[in-house]
Design an enzyme around this catalytic site. Structure first.
Site, PDB file in Angstrom:
ATOM      1  N   TYR A  97      -2.548  -0.027   9.973  1.00 46.94           N
ATOM      2  CA  TYR A  97      -2.622  -0.649   8.651  1.00 46.94           C
ATOM      3  C   TYR A  97      -1.334  -0.395   7.874  1.00 46.94           C
ATOM      4  O   TYR A  97      -0.711  -1.329   7.343  1.00 46.94           O
ATOM      5  CB  TYR A  97      -3.823  -0.101   7.884  1.00 46.94           C
ATOM      6  CG  TYR A  97      -3.807  -0.423   6.416  1.00 46.94           C
ATOM      7  CD1 TYR A  97      -4.072  -1.711   5.958  1.00 46.94           C
ATOM      8  CD2 TYR A  97      -3.527   0.564   5.462  1.00 46.94           C
ATOM      9  CE1 TYR A  97      -4.052  -2.019   4.609  1.00 46.94           C
ATOM     10  CE2 TYR A  97      -3.506   0.266   4.114  1.00 46.94           C
ATOM     11  CZ  TYR A  97      -3.765  -1.015   3.687  1.00 46.94           C
ATOM     12  OH  TYR A  97      -3.737  -1.309   2.350  1.00 46.94           O
ATOM     13  N   LYS A 124     -17.177  -2.061   1.351  1.00 47.75           N
ATOM     14  CA  LYS A 124     -16.163  -1.438   2.186  1.00 47.75           C
ATOM     15  C   LYS A 124     -16.709  -0.260   2.994  1.00 47.75           C
ATOM     16  O   LYS A 124     -16.022   0.270   3.858  1.00 47.75           O
ATOM     17  CB  LYS A 124     -14.982  -0.971   1.324  1.00 47.75           C
ATOM     18  CG  LYS A 124     -14.194  -2.120   0.700  1.00 47.75           C
ATOM     19  CD  LYS A 124     -13.165  -1.635  -0.293  1.00 47.75           C
ATOM     20  CE  LYS A 124     -12.039  -0.852   0.352  1.00 47.75           C
ATOM     21  NZ  LYS A 124     -11.183  -1.667   1.243  1.00 47.75           N
ATOM     22  N   SER A 134       0.824  -1.211   0.000  1.00 52.53           N
ATOM     23  CA  SER A 134       0.000   0.000   0.000  1.00 52.53           C
ATOM     24  C   SER A 134       0.854   1.255   0.000  1.00 52.53           C
ATOM     25  O   SER A 134       1.915   1.304   0.646  1.00 52.53           O
ATOM     26  CB  SER A 134      -0.911   0.018   1.230  1.00 52.53           C
ATOM     27  OG  SER A 134      -1.579   1.262   1.350  1.00 52.53           O
TER      28      SER A 134
END
Length: 343
Positions: free
Chosen positions: A139, A177, A116
């Site tokens: 995250y 999501k 990411s």
């Protein structure tokens, strides 16, 4: 057989569809259906088998990957950037990924996994180097830590291992999501319901709505995954973005004008959108300020040097294609109120 973890999720389900288009149907989807709405993501897709993510993990720990596995696409993760349960995030994103990596290495099976752009934090340089990595949440930290782990293990790895650092991905099959869905989806939903959009006032030296991100269509994400599948000699960490940042105002205008076209209304400019109250600005919440990225733009030099030359959709093209899909597959009820009320 191809294994796709997170195969019922946003990127995973689009990847399954992409594999189907290339003629591949022998696919094992690994996921969890705690959210039953994700079942819709696989509607129309062709797969050979499904396995719960924990059952799959126990299976590979006990006896390794299925002997017929040709490659593993590891898209599964806890992608909630606001998650507060750090233990769950690390177990899901780091520990699980390590075990899957070792299973792939032991079987000499290619592993292509989702990293990411969140690993870059609020930095202004976005090249694939540890010097530029400043994760700001659990995250991002979990993703950065696994990338670092792969770097340390690379000397003993002879099979393909590819980390793809996704920037701001948008496109079909992301509704499940909810608040973590892309800003493009959120804008389509918000404008369809209320007839206007709310954007952040200026931050980080940027004007109102002028914060910039590298928005990339999920269709292009699939193309990059399949490129590496077709080139097993390539390994490493690669940014996956368009290489061209665009403002939130640009996204808002693309969304507004796509919906206006549906209503047979003429296109509108940003200036007129603000003057007519179609775009309103508000202060960024204090809780978000320390973790907010005002600018991202992928350095895709390494990806291009690897031979990926298919190019990427422009924001306008990608938003238009996405809107066509939404109208067909997940239509919103569009407000026709010409005087949007404050919400």
């Amino acid at each position: 057989m191809y294994v796709v973890t997170g195969g019922a999720g946003f990127i995973g389900s689009n990847l399954v569809e992409g594999l189907n288009r290339s003629g591949e149907n022998d696919i094992l989807v690994v996921d969890e259906f705690s959210d039953v709405s994700q079942v819709q993501n696989l509607a129309g897709c062709r797969i050979a088998d499904y396995q719960d993510k924990e059952d799959f993990l126990m299976s590979i720990e006990r006896s390794g990957l299925p002997s017929t596995t040709s490659a593993v696409f590891h898209m599964g993760a806890c992608s909630n950037t606001m998650a507060e349960d750090g233990r769950y995030v690390m177990k899901t994103n780091f520990d699980y990924s390590k075990k899957l990596l070792h299973a792939c290495v032991d079987s000499s099976v290619p592993l292509i996994y989702a990293s990411s752009a969140a690993v870059y934090g609020r930095g202004t340089s976005f090249a694939e180097s540890e010097d530029h990595e400043y994760p700001l949440n659990a995250y991002a930290f979990s993703k950065q830590l696994f990338d670092s782990y792969v770097r340390k293990e690379v000397a003993r790895i002879s099979s393909q291992v590819v980390a793809l650092r996704y920037f701001n991905v948008y496109g079909p099959r992301e509704a499940h999501k909810a608040s973590m869905a892309s800003i493009v989806y959120q804008m389509f939903k918000q404008y369809s319901k209320h007839g206007r959009l709310r954007l952040f006032r200026g931050t980080g030296g940027y004007g109102d709505g002028e914060q910039r991100r590298d928005f990339i269509s999920v269709d292009d994400i699939v193309s990059v995954n399949l490129f590496f599948l077709e080139n097993p000699e390539l390994s490493g960490i690669f940014n996956v973005g368009t290489g061209c940042s665009r403002s939130f105002n640009d996204v808002a205008l693309a969304v507004i004008n796509n919906i206006r076209a549906t209503l047979r209304q003429s296109p509108i400019t940003l200036k007129d959108s603000v003057a007519d109250g179609l775009i309103k600005y508000f202060d960024i919440p204090d809780s978000l300020k320390p973790r907010y990225q005002s600018f991202t733009e992928a350095d895709i030099t390494r990806l291009c040097n690897a031979g990926f030359s298919s190019g990427f959709r422009s924001l306008e093209e990608g938003v238009s294609t996405y809107h066509s899909w939404l109208k067909e597959e997940q239509p919103f009820e569009i407000s026709t109120d010409s005087s949007p009320a404050d919400q």
